[in-house]
Design a protein around this motif. Structure first.
Motif, PDB file in Angstrom:
ATOM      1  N   ASP A   1       0.828  -1.201   0.000  1.00  6.79           N
ATOM      2  CA  ASP A   1       0.000   0.000   0.000  1.00  6.79           C
ATOM      3  C   ASP A   1       0.870   1.261   0.000  1.00  6.79           C
ATOM      4  N   ASN A   2       1.972   1.225   0.707  1.00  6.91           N
ATOM      5  CA  ASN A   2       2.885   2.365   0.718  1.00  6.91           C
ATOM      6  C   ASN A   2       3.501   2.568  -0.667  1.00  6.91           C
ATOM      7  N   ALA A   3       3.850   1.456  -1.343  1.00  9.62           N
ATOM      8  CA  ALA A   3       4.412   1.569  -2.691  1.00  9.62           C
ATOM      9  C   ALA A   3       3.394   2.148  -3.670  1.00  9.62           C
ATOM     10  N   ALA A   4       2.120   1.777  -3.517  1.00 12.46           N
ATOM     11  CA  ALA A   4       1.083   2.321  -4.401  1.00 12.46           C
ATOM     12  C   ALA A   4       0.895   3.819  -4.185  1.00 12.46           C
ATOM     13  N   LYS A   5       1.011   4.278  -2.944  1.00  9.81           N
ATOM     14  CA  LYS A   5       0.857   5.703  -2.657  1.00  9.81           C
ATOM     15  C   LYS A   5       1.983   6.527  -3.267  1.00  9.81           C
ATOM     16  N   TYR A   6       3.189   6.017  -3.260  1.00  9.44           N
ATOM     17  CA  TYR A   6       4.356   6.814  -3.632  1.00  9.44           C
ATOM     18  C   TYR A   6       4.873   6.494  -5.031  1.00  9.44           C
ATOM     19  N   SER A   7       4.073   5.909  -5.880  1.00 13.23           N
ATOM     20  CA  SER A   7       4.488   5.651  -7.260  1.00 13.23           C
ATOM     21  C   SER A   7       3.382   6.110  -8.200  1.00 13.23           C
TER      22      SER A   7
ATOM     23  N   ARG B   1      10.863  -8.723  -1.086  1.00 19.27           N
ATOM     24  CA  ARG B   1      11.200  -7.381  -1.542  1.00 19.27           C
ATOM     25  C   ARG B   1      10.063  -6.813  -2.370  1.00 19.27           C
ATOM     26  N   VAL B   2       9.704  -5.560  -2.069  1.00 21.08           N
ATOM     27  CA  VAL B   2       8.661  -4.848  -2.808  1.00 21.08           C
ATOM     28  C   VAL B   2       9.321  -3.621  -3.425  1.00 21.08           C
ATOM     29  N   ARG B   3       9.254  -3.537  -4.768  1.00 25.57           N
ATOM     30  CA  ARG B   3       9.882  -2.409  -5.469  1.00 25.57           C
ATOM     31  C   ARG B   3       8.825  -1.653  -6.247  1.00 25.57           C
ATOM     32  N   ASP B   4       8.879  -0.302  -6.122  1.00 24.24           N
ATOM     33  CA  ASP B   4       8.001   0.535  -6.937  1.00 24.24           C
ATOM     34  C   ASP B   4       8.859   1.326  -7.924  1.00 24.24           C
ATOM     35  N   HIS B   5       8.196   2.103  -8.780  1.00 22.22           N
ATOM     36  CA  HIS B   5       8.887   2.921  -9.780  1.00 22.22           C
ATOM     37  C   HIS B   5       8.581   4.402  -9.554  1.00 22.22           C
ATOM     38  N   GLY B   6       8.506   4.769  -8.281  1.00 23.41           N
ATOM     39  CA  GLY B   6       8.254   6.160  -7.939  1.00 23.41           C
ATOM     40  C   GLY B   6       9.544   6.955  -7.822  1.00 23.41           C
ATOM     41  N   PRO B   7       9.488   8.108  -7.091  1.00 26.85           N
ATOM     42  CA  PRO B   7      10.687   8.958  -6.967  1.00 26.85           C
ATOM     43  C   PRO B   7      11.764   8.375  -6.075  1.00 26.85           C
TER      44      PRO B   7
END
Length: 896
Positions: free
Chosen positions: A791-797, A817-823
């Motif tokens: 949920d944190n990754a969805a908010k910040y990407s 490991r959870v990786r997003d493509h945000g800043p």
């Protein structure tokens, strides 16, 4: 004792320290407007006319024309400008003045407080830097700015002076010039507008500048100048080894011993000093035998010195063996003009009179007025008139020891008589006398020396075994032996007394050092109180208590030694403790306040407040503490006060830190909760209201969308409430992991399904490397932690960007490991994001929420011996949150 014919080493050292420093001259006045700045400028003009390089550092003319005119022709240093509360203010430019380095600098208003942002808080500190650079300084000062007179000025004028400086600044001045003006002339100048202008002059006329105030301040200024001049005269006499007193200012000294007549002597000295309006000093000389004085004599000395202080005198105790020489030396050092000494038996002739202190002072030929106060024999009993210092205690064991030593020397002498002469045999007896003196004291040593002389005559001179002497050289040998033996006995006795006094002092200093070390390491007030009580009871051998709370209806000590827990304090004891706390003065037994109390209470006070009381039970001993015990008690009370205040300040700082953190936490919680509660509630309320009021107008798709909104926002609200509950449970340590063997792929899949609405439009692959072992964990807690991370990754990407979930192993760990493509997460925030209410701020994107998700994630992982951390991606943008669980081997399943 210091030789009066030689300069004082302390004075010479002070002069050496002043080498290379500039000289400070202070123009001292009673109040503003007396002409300090005017006289300073006139002195500067005279110095310039004589060729001295003069620079005006800073001078305040206050608009006075005649003062401004004196600045003409003088170099004025530009001021250093500082901005303060929207105003530009000028201050002394110390660096520029030191760089310019004139011979003489003018610095006005020595007690001035500098503008915040300056190098020093006070201007006198700038002057210290200028003097250290070798520049002479002319400065001005009003007497009401002296720190020691602050309360006095308040009582006189009703005005609290805020700008003050330490008295030591004036004491270090090389020269003081008193600028005096009669009150009538000053009031006339005030009316003419030469002091203040306009309404300010009228307010000053009605308040501070009254005739009575100006007269009192004028006297204070004259006294301050006189005291400083007196100190300069004393320093000059010490520097030039002037032994003769200069009666420029009368000062009286009274000698105090251990006799009952000393109290009447003190009264006489106080009356003499009061009648003539002069300062007086009570001096007691303590020698190496003082510790052997009877308790009555010690008590009389302590009471007499306290009486001198109560009558306005100064009580001083100095060490020394020759009382008369020490008194004369101290009188010379203090420029005393008159010495008062008592004589208990003025009509008695003989050797006792010749040994009296009064007779020794009169025979010294010292240039002092010596007043002998006679006291009749019926004024005190024989026990009180006997000189306690000269009294020696008779112990038959000491004399038997001396006889045994002489016997041993005789036996050794009889054995070696055939090989050595009479002179060498005498050395054996000298050794016996010396040992007797060191072990027993001077009186047994003298007795031993007489017996040794007789033994030497009886056993080793011709004719032997008689006391007759036939040879003249034997008479001379025995006479010299007896003289040397007596002298050795007295010197050895003095050495013994000095050694005992040194051991006692060393033991006391060691106890103080141990006490200071223990209280310095104490962590709480109760521990400090316990250490204080233990040390005082062990040092003084008296029951004692330590009180750290202000006495109210009952006296409740924090620590007690020598009395039981059921001991009941009397009303007078409680009243004495209460008075001692309120007035910062000793009270109770042996004092002038509530002396019927069985306890003596001493305040443990710092400059700011009273932090406790130290109580001693003296009723059973029935005598007050001696002067040495009082000094020791005061030293212990001062050290204990510092330790108690340190502990109290530490506790106050800790409480303030907790309160500050609590306020920050409360503010963050209110700010975050208001958003996370208000947003879903507003959405739910809006959707429900639309369904209620416009149900018939809405299409089936619209109603379905509104219902989906209600369900989605309700789930969001439910997750937020669950986070709050989890955070509360973590804070109280109530989360218990119920572990079992789990498949990480299944847990990751369930977490992804729980967030299907939040992940709508995103690609969320789950990548597992090969054969992944089972994890020993709590599946519900691990799933909740993974949900928070996703949920944190969805908010910040960005919307639509993929979120990757990778499962694997590394050494002894299982990895999620959870990786997003945000800043991404800045390196400085990678540890902070797991703190409560922390949210990463960026210029283009700030996600809403409380910031509880990752903090809860860390707590949930910690409950399972796991870890969580933020990593930088190996390539590209984004953030990587890695959760790790210990890798364990599943049990073997047997096939039956």
């Amino acid at each position: 004792m210091t030789d009066p014919a030689r300069p004082s080493p302390d004075t010479l050292l002070l002069e050496a320290q002043r080498e290379g420093r500039g000289r400070l001259k202070v123009f001292l006045g009673a109040s503003p407007g007396v002409g300090k700045t005017y006289d300073m400028l006139r002195a500067a003009q005279a110095a310039k006319a004589s060729g001295v390089d003069v620079v005006v550092g800073i001078v305040e003319t206050h608009g006075r024309r005649e003062t401004q005119a004196l600045l003409d022709g003088l170099e004025v240093l530009p001021r250093r400008t500082l901005d303060y509360r929207g105003r530009t203010l000028g201050e002394l430019d110390t660096d520029a003045l030191i760089a310019r380095k004139p011979k003489l600098a003018l610095i006005d208003e020595l007690a001035h407080s500098n503008v915040p942002g300056s190098r020093h808080v006070k201007r006198w500190q700038d002057v210290e830097d200028v003097l250290a650079a070798g520049i002479d300084v002319l400065a001005t000062l009003n007497v009401q700015h002296l720190e020691s007179l602050n309360d006095v000025v308040l009582r006189i004028t009703g005005v609290r002076v805020r700008e003050t400086l330490p008295d030591t600044v004036l004491e270090r001045a090389d020269e003081i010039e008193l600028v005096d003006l009669p009150p009538e002339e000053l009031l006339r100048r005030l009316d003419e507008g030469k002091v203040y202008l306009g309404e300010q002059a009228q307010r000053a006329r009605e308040g501070f500048f009254s005739r009575g105030n100006l007269t009192a301040l004028r006297e204070l200024a004259m006294r301050a100048a006189a005291e400083r001049i007196d100190q300069q005269m004393l320093a000059y006499r010490q520097r030039h080894a002037v032994s003769e007193p200069w009666p420029a200012r009368e000062r009286l000294l009274v000698c105090v011993g251990g006799k009952a007549i000393d109290r009447s002597l003190i009264r006489n000295a106080a009356r003499l000093a009061d009648t003539r309006g002069i300062a007086w000093i009570a001096v007691h000389v303590i020698d190496s035998r003082a510790h052997r004085l009877p308790n009555e004599a010690k008590d009389r000395i302590a009471e007499t010195l306290r009486m001198a202080e109560a009558l306005g005198g100064e009580a001083v105790t100095i060490p020394g063996e020759n009382v008369a020489a020490e008194v004369l030396g101290y009188a010379r050092s203090r420029n005393v003009t008159q010495i008062v000494v008592g004589q208990s038996n003025p009509v008695r002739a003989g050797w006792r009179r010749r040994r009296s202190l009064a007779h020794a002072l009169l025979r010294s030929g010292a240039p002092f007025d010596i007043t002998v106060v006679p006291t009749r024999n019926d004024a005190c009993d024989a026990s009180n008139t006997r000189d306690p210092i000269a009294a020696e205690r008779w112990r038959w064991q000491d004399h038997i020891t001396g006889l045994a030593l002489v016997t041993l020397a005789t036996l050794v002498g009889l054995f070696v008589d055939r090989w050595i002469g009479l002179e060498n045999l005498a050395l054996l007896y000298l050794v016996a006398v010396l040992v007797s003196a060191v072990r027993a004291g001077p009186l047994p040593a003298i007795v031993t020396s007489v017996v040794a002389a007789c033994s030497l005559d009886f056993f080793f001179t011709e004719p032997r075994y008689t006391l007759n002497l036939q040879r003249h050289e034997d008479v001379l040998t025995l006479a010299v032996f007896l003289i040397v033996a007596v002298l050795m006995g007295r010197l050895g006795g003095q050495l013994r007394s000095q050694m005992q006094a040194l051991r006692k002092t060393a033991r006391r200093n060691a106890n103080l050092s141990d006490f200071a070390r223990r209280v310095a390491g104490a962590l709480g007030r109760d521990e400090v109180a316990r250490i204080i009580a233990e040390h005082v009871q062990a040092t003084l051998d008296l029951p004692c208590v330590a009180v750290i709370e202000r006495p109210a209806e009952a006296l409740r000590p924090a620590a007690r030694r020598g009395i039981g827990p059921d001991y009941q304090f009397r009303e007078t004891d409680r009243a004495a403790a209460h008075w001692c706390w309120d007035h910062r003065q000793p009270a109770g037994y042996s004092t002038q306040t509530l002396p019927t109390s069985q306890w003596l209470f001493v305040p443990m006070a710092t400059a700011q407040r009273v932090v406790g009381l130290l109580g001693l039970h003296l009723h059973e001993r029935r005598r007050p503490p001696s002067a040495g015990q009082r000094r020791l008690l005061d030293a212990l009370a001062d050290q204990a006060a510092v330790a108690l205040e340190r502990v109290m300040l530490s506790a106050e700082i800790g409480d303030q830190r907790v309160n500050s953190q609590g306020e920050e936490l409360r503010a963050a919680l209110l700010s975050s909760v208001s958003h996370d509660l208000r947003t879903p509630l507003a959405s739910i309320l809006g959707a429900a209201t639309s369904l209620q009021t416009q149900n018939e107008r809405l299409s089936a798709d619209d109603r379905s969308a509104l219902l989906d909104t209600i369900v989605e926002e309700s789930e969001r609200l439910n997750r937020f409430v669950q986070n709050l509950l989890d955070m509360t449970r973590l804070g109280y340590g109530r989360i218990e992991a119920r572990r079992e063997w789990c498949d990480l792929r299944e847990i990751a899949g369930r977490a992804r399904n729980r967030l299907r609405r939040e992940l709508s439009g995103r690609d969320v692959p789950i990548d597992s490397a090969g054969d992944l072992p089972l994890a020993w964990c709590d599946p519900l807690l691990l799933e909740q932690a993974l949900v928070n991370v996703i949920d944190n990754a969805a908010k910040y990407s960005p919307a639509g960007s993929p979120i990757e979930i990778a499962l694997g192993t590394q050494s002894q760990w299982l990895l999620l490991r959870v990786r997003d493509h945000g800043p991404g997460v800045p390196a400085a925030d990678r540890e902070k994001i797991f703190d409560m209410f922390h949210r990463v701020q960026s210029q283009d994107h700030t996600a809403p929420g409380t910031g509880l998700g990752l903090a809860i994630c860390r707590g949930l992982l910690a409950a399972q011996d796991g870890q969580v951390r933020a990593l930088a991606p190996a390539e590209g943008r984004g953030a990587v949150i890695e959760m790790r669980l210990p890798r364990k081997t599943p049990p073997q399943v047997r096939d039956d």
